[in-house]
Each structure stands twice: as structure tokens, then as C-alpha cells.
Design an enzyme around this catalytic site. Structure first.
Site, PDB file in Angstrom:
ATOM      1  N   LYS A 197      13.949  -4.164  -7.428  1.00  0.00           N
ATOM      2  CA  LYS A 197      14.257  -3.780  -8.789  1.00  0.00           C
ATOM      3  C   LYS A 197      15.795  -4.043  -8.924  1.00  0.00           C
ATOM      4  O   LYS A 197      16.304  -4.658 -10.055  1.00  0.00           O
ATOM      5  CB  LYS A 197      14.128  -2.118  -8.732  1.00  0.00           C
ATOM      6  CG  LYS A 197      12.650  -1.975  -8.814  1.00  0.00           C
ATOM      7  CD  LYS A 197      12.797   0.057  -8.770  1.00  0.00           C
ATOM      8  CE  LYS A 197      11.454   0.250  -8.787  1.00  0.00           C
ATOM      9  NZ  LYS A 197      11.239   1.808  -8.781  1.00  0.00           N
ATOM     10  N   HIS A 238     -20.642 -10.307  -5.581  1.00  0.00           N
ATOM     11  CA  HIS A 238     -20.624 -11.438  -6.187  1.00  0.00           C
ATOM     12  C   HIS A 238     -19.504 -11.984  -5.980  1.00  0.00           C
ATOM     13  O   HIS A 238     -19.306 -13.175  -6.697  1.00  0.00           O
ATOM     14  CB  HIS A 238     -21.078 -11.527  -7.596  1.00  0.00           C
ATOM     15  CG  HIS A 238     -22.771 -10.838  -7.760  1.00  0.00           C
ATOM     16  ND1 HIS A 238     -24.096 -11.564  -7.363  1.00  0.00           N
ATOM     17  CD2 HIS A 238     -22.873  -9.524  -8.119  1.00  0.00           C
ATOM     18  CE1 HIS A 238     -24.799 -10.633  -7.669  1.00  0.00           C
ATOM     19  NE2 HIS A 238     -24.309  -9.492  -7.994  1.00  0.00           N
ATOM     20  N   GLU A 263       2.451   2.530  -0.198  1.00  0.00           N
ATOM     21  CA  GLU A 263       3.630   3.124  -0.577  1.00  0.00           C
ATOM     22  C   GLU A 263       4.173   4.342   0.362  1.00  0.00           C
ATOM     23  O   GLU A 263       5.295   4.412   0.645  1.00  0.00           O
ATOM     24  CB  GLU A 263       3.846   3.352  -2.045  1.00  0.00           C
ATOM     25  CG  GLU A 263       5.309   3.520  -2.372  1.00  0.00           C
ATOM     26  CD  GLU A 263       5.485   3.673  -4.037  1.00  0.00           C
ATOM     27  OE1 GLU A 263       5.720   2.628  -4.531  1.00  0.00           O
ATOM     28  OE2 GLU A 263       5.372   4.768  -4.692  1.00  0.00           O
TER      29      GLU A 263
END
Length: 565
Positions: free
Chosen positions: A524, A401, A370
Site C-alpha cells: 500500500k 468442468h 491473512e
């Protein structure tokens, strides 16, 4: 026949051009050559690329020897750093200059951790005074809670805290709570974190917490973030219905606000005594040191919160005062930029080898991407090279894994930071203590082995085992190892501050503004429009696609509408 010839103008020397040319030359030299070449030269190189920070209770050790750099690389990188006027820009940063030009603000999160009685740089004094006053107010609220003198609307003492925030108002406190509050014996009050927009984190809390003894912390810099606003509304509705008490009364007794907007907190109904304020010059992703950390202090106590600030401040002093050649965040930044911009490595893995640090990759994703995920420079021109890499990762033993197969034998080049804790306090005696100690040793062995294998590939396989083991380990994956002597407030604070200053240095190298985030706003706004459209259409029974401009989103809205009916 006359032939006109044209001579090519010599390329103008700049540190960046020199690094480009050097990167081409270094491609022929592997990490195996650098680590296991001439024994004397390799040993000297390894010693010169190890740095220890051991000041003010901080014990951090950073090893860059598995990075694809040599003495000439470091010299060129430091020339680049100097040519970008880092020293002057660093001083202006600490002096309170407006280093965030798009919003015409300083960036003074360092003031929130500056200790009382220590003189700050000239332009920071007012900010430090403000932060000290808020820190004292925070301490008073914490003391009241720990003394069991904080009573909810029904007169019962508070036992649980629900911290509601998102982004920087959630990731930092959550990380510290997990790292230092992993055992119930270390906590004063139980703290629960809520950030997801969908309410899924709230539902289980509503089922098991006592609404009469639950305190809500509303953490939002702007006090307008939709995710936080909806979660708080739902939480207050739950408390109100469960206790049969009106919301304004609950706001007076069971709600703390943390924001840069005291006017909005007052308007919401939070009394001034329960408001904690941090100023606009502290960005959300740099705010753990501010009152945003109130839930950490409530859970772990003010002494622990103070050690967190002290560890970060020790790195502030190191960054401000240490020569560039030995300045750890400067070297982290320069080597990281070398990997991204000149070696063209697009992703950077954060691999902590301690389960208590599981949230570090997510925290650094926001801090780095950001901040420096920008393609337009401070000069308003397009940046012509790569800037911030994609940050990702997981707890190292889990990754072994999962995705390590691709990293070892796939075709992608990555860089990485391995983060480990050298030792932890004894938690048990006898055979149980021995078992836990063995697990700790195995974890450290895996961390060092994986760092070695990332760098050396097949060359790391012992000679006696070759032929008996599958090969094809590509190696040559540059990585750093960061060791903490122990996991405590000082060291985790120092670790996060190292990365903060790394971000600032890289922003100087790339000429971008690390303190704004314009790229998060449009999504947004579109979401707000779609939400308004969906809710109004549901109420009116109208077609939910009138304002949609693309057929893909229109079809998805239609499917959602059909299923929700």
C-alpha cells in the site's frame, strides 16, 4: 589403529517429532486402505470421524473419514494440541487477554454475537455491553429504513443501498447477502457491493440507480483505506452532480459510516446518529458480526441478521465447552495442520456445492491466509515449517468442468473441503418443483461422488466398469465433507464461526499471531508513492520515473504514460 566412535543422541520426544515419524509410516497406507480395509475396522473408523452439531437451530455435520488419519494420528494430534496449551489459551482468548501482542489488543469478535441476557466470560462483559448498544443502534437504523422513513436529501424514500468497503468490510457482508438473499422475495431493500479500486463496479450502478433514493454505507475500520476512500469520493461526486446538492448535505442525509474511528467519521461530515462503531478488538476479517453487517440487516431484516449471530454463538459455546476429542473446530484445525505441516500438502481447496455459496472460497482466503500466512512466530523467530496452506476454490460443479482434471489425474496433491446443503425449501409446485428437486439431488450426488473419487481414485470405479472407463485417477487426496441441513442464517453463521475458531487453533499450533497483517502494508505504501508520483508528473509534464528504483517498473510507467497521453 584406534577408532573413535560417536553415538548419536536420541531424538528428544515432542508431539511434533512423533507426528513427523508417524507421517513417514502412514505414507505407505492409502486412503483406500483406511476406507476399504477390514470392513469392521473401516466402519468403526468412519463412525468415529463423523461429528454433528445440532444445537440452537444449527444443523451441521462434518465427516473427516476421508482424511489420511487413523486412531493413532488423532491421538498424536490431540497430544500436540494439549502440549501447546490450547485449553488455557482458548480461555484467555474469550476472557479478553491481549492475544494480539503486536498491536497490544484483545480479539473479541465473539462479543459482537453474544446474546443479551447470557453471561459472558469475565473479561468480555464490557465488550458485550458495547456491542449490544451498537446492535440496538443498528436495529433502529434498519427499522427506520424498512418503514420507508429514511429520506434522501431531496425528500424521497431510500430504495437502494450501496455498500462500499474492501477486504473484511466487503467479503463477509457480500457472502451473506448472496447466500441468504438469492431471491428478490427474501429482501427488504436492494443492496449493491462496491470494493474494486478501479471504479468498475460503480459505473453500472451510476447508470441504473436513482441518486435521489440511494443510501451509501461507508464501511472502513481505519477510515483511511485508499480503495474505499476513492470509491466514496466518486460516489458522492456522482450524487452531488446528479442532484445538484452539495456534498456536506448529502453526507447528512444519504451516508452511513461504519468504523472504529468515530472522530474521523465526524470529521468527514457524517452525523453521530448515522455512525456505527466497532472497536479495535474486532479485526476486519472477523467483523461480519459487528455493525459491518448493517447492509445485511438492511437487505434481509434484523431477524435474519440475529439468526446469523445466534448460529455463530452456538459454535462459540461448542468451541469453549466441548472436550477436545469431539470439538469440531479443534479437529478441523489439527487435521488441517497435519495435512500442511506433516503431509506437506501446500494448497487447500474450498468446494461448495451450492451456487449461493460462491463467495465462500474468497471469504476463507482472507480469513485463513491473512491470519496465519506468517513466517515469524510470536517469539520473533523464523517459523521452520509450513503454516497456512494456499486457500483457493470455486463452486464445485463449475470446478468439475475446469480444474478437477488436474486434481484427479495431475501430479499435485491437494486437500479439500466439500460443502453441501442437504435440502432447501420448496420454491415451486408441480413439474417445476420436481425439476428443481432433481437438480438439487444431482448436485448432492456430484458432491459425494467427487469426494469419494478424490479419496479413492481408480478404486472408486465399479468393477463392472473397469476396462470400459479411462483410469489413472490418482486418489489419496484427503478431504472433509461439511453438510448443512439447510442454508439459513443459523447454519451459515455456524459455518463461518467454525472456520474462525479453526484459524485460532492453528495459530496456537504454529505459534503465530492470527490477528495482525503486517504483510499487507508495504504494498500500500509503495502504491501511494507511485500514485503521487504519477499524478504530480502528469500535472507537471515531468518524467514519471524519478523515484522508481527498478527498470521493470520504470518501463511499465513509461508505457502507461505514453498510452494515457
Amino acid at each position: 589403529m584406534n577408532v573413535t566412535t560417536f553415538s548419536r543422541s536420541p531424538r528428544v520426544y515432542t508431539p511434533a517429532n512423533a507426528l513427523d515419524a508417524h507421517a513417514e509410516q502412514l505414507q505407505a497406507q492409502t486412503l483406500g486402505d483406511l476406507l476399504n480395509g477390514d470392513p469392521q475396522a473401516s466402519q468403526q473408523r468412519a463412525e468415529e470421524l463423523r461429528f454433528t452439531l445440532d444445537a440452537h437451530h444449527v444443523d451441521l455435520h462434518v465427516d473427516f473419514s476421508k482424511q489420511r488419519v487413523n486412531e493413532h494420528t488423532l491421538a498424536l494430534l490431540l497430544d500436540w494440541v494439549r502440549s501447546c496449551n490450547l485449553v488455557e489459551k482458548r480461555q484467555a482468548f474469550f476472557d479478553g487477554a491481549k492475544v494480539n501482542p503486536s498491536e497490544q489488543r484483545a480479539a473479541l469478535h465473539m462479543a459482537a454475537r453474544w446474546p443479551e441476557g447470557e453471561t459472558p466470560p469475565g473479561g468480555m462483559q464490557d465488550a458485550v455491553n458495547f456491542c449490544l448498544a451498537q446492535r440496538q443502534k443498528l436495529a433502529d437504523l434498519v427499522e427506520r429504513l424498512h418503514a420507508r422513513e429514511w429520506f434522501g436529501a431531496t425528500g424521497q424514500s431510500i430504495t437502494d443501498v450501496v455498500h462500499i468497503g474492501v477486504g473484511g468490510s466487503d467479503l463477509g457482508p457480500k457472502l451473506i447477502s448472496e447466500a441468504l438473499g438469492s431471491r428478490p422475495s427474501q429482501t427488504h431493500v436492494a443492496v449493491h457491493y462496491v470494493s474494486t479500486m478501479d471504479g468498475a463496479q460503480l459505473l453500472p450502478l451510476m447508470e441504473r440507480l436513482d441518486p435521489a433514493t440511494t443510501l451509501v454505507v461507508l464501511a472502513s475500520k481505519s477510515f483511511t483505506t485508499a480503495d474505499t476512500r476513492f470509491n466514496v469520493h466518486t460516489t458522492l461526486t456522482w450524487l452531488s452532480e446528479a442532484l445538484e446538492i452539495d456534498v456536506p448535505t448529502l453526507c447528512r442525509h444519504q451516508l452511513i459510516g461504519v468504523s472504529s474511528r468515530p472522530d474521523k467519521m465526524t470529521e468527514f461530515g457524517i452525523p453521530e446518529a448515522h455512525q456505527l462503531v466497532f472497536e479495535e478488538w474486532i479485526g476486519g476479517r472477523f467483523s461480519i458480526w459487528s455493525p459491518i453487517g448493517v447492509s445485511v440487516a438492511m437487505q434481509l431484516g434484523m431477524a435474519t441478521f440475529d439468526t446469523l449471530l445466534a448460529g455463530a454463538h452456538a459454535v462459540d459455546r461448542h468451541f469453549l465447552e466441548t472436550p477436545l476429542e469431539a470439538n469440531i473446530p479443534v479437529l478441523m484445525a489439527a487435521i488441517g495442520a497435519w495435512n500442511t505441516q506433516f503431509l506437506h500438502i501446500p494448497t487447500h481447496a474450498i468446494l461448495p456445492y451450492d451456487g449461493r455459496l460462491s463467495s465462500v472460497p474468497a471469504y476463507l482466503q482472507q480469513l485463513e491466509m491473512e491470519s496465519n500466512g506468517k513466517s515469524v512466530g510470536l517469539d520473533k523467530r523464523a517459523v521452520t515449517h509450513a503454516t497456512c496452506p494456499i486457500i483457493w476454490g470455486d463452486v464445485g460443479p463449475n470446478g468439475q468442468h475446469a480444474f478437477y482434471q488436474l486434481l484427479h489425474q495431475g501430479s499435485h496433491t491437494v486437500s479439500a473441503d466439500f460443502i453441501a446443503v442437504a435440502g432447501r425449501e420448496e420454491m415451486a409446485e408441480g413439474e417445476l418443483g420436481e425439476a428443481l428437486h432433481a437438480q438439487e439431488q444431482l448436485t448432492l450426488a456430484n458432491c459425494l461422488a467427487q469426494s469419494q473419487l478424490f479419496a479413492l481414485g481408480d478404486d472408486a470405479i465399479p468393477a463392472v466398469a473397469r476396462g470400459a472407463m479411462a483410469q489413472g485417477y490418482r486418489g489419496n487426496q484427503p478431504n472433509s465433507v461439511i453438510l448443512m441441513k439447510r442454508l439459513d442464517g443459523f447454519n451459515i453463521g455456524a459455518l463461518l464461526a467454525l472456520y474462525e475458531h479453526k484459524v485460532f487453533v492453528q495459530s496456537v499450533l504454529w505459534n503465530v499471531n492470527p490477528f495482525d497483517q503486517p504483510g499487507v502494508e508495504l504494498g500500500k505504501q509503495l502504491a501511494t508513492q507511485l500514485y503521487q508520483q504519477m499524478t504530480s508528473d502528469a500535472e507537471n509534464g515531468a518524467d514519471a520515473c524519478d523515484a522508481v528504483t527498478d527498470p521493470s517498473t520504470q518501463a511499465l510507467l513509461e508505457r502507461i504514460g505514453a498510452w494515457r497521453q
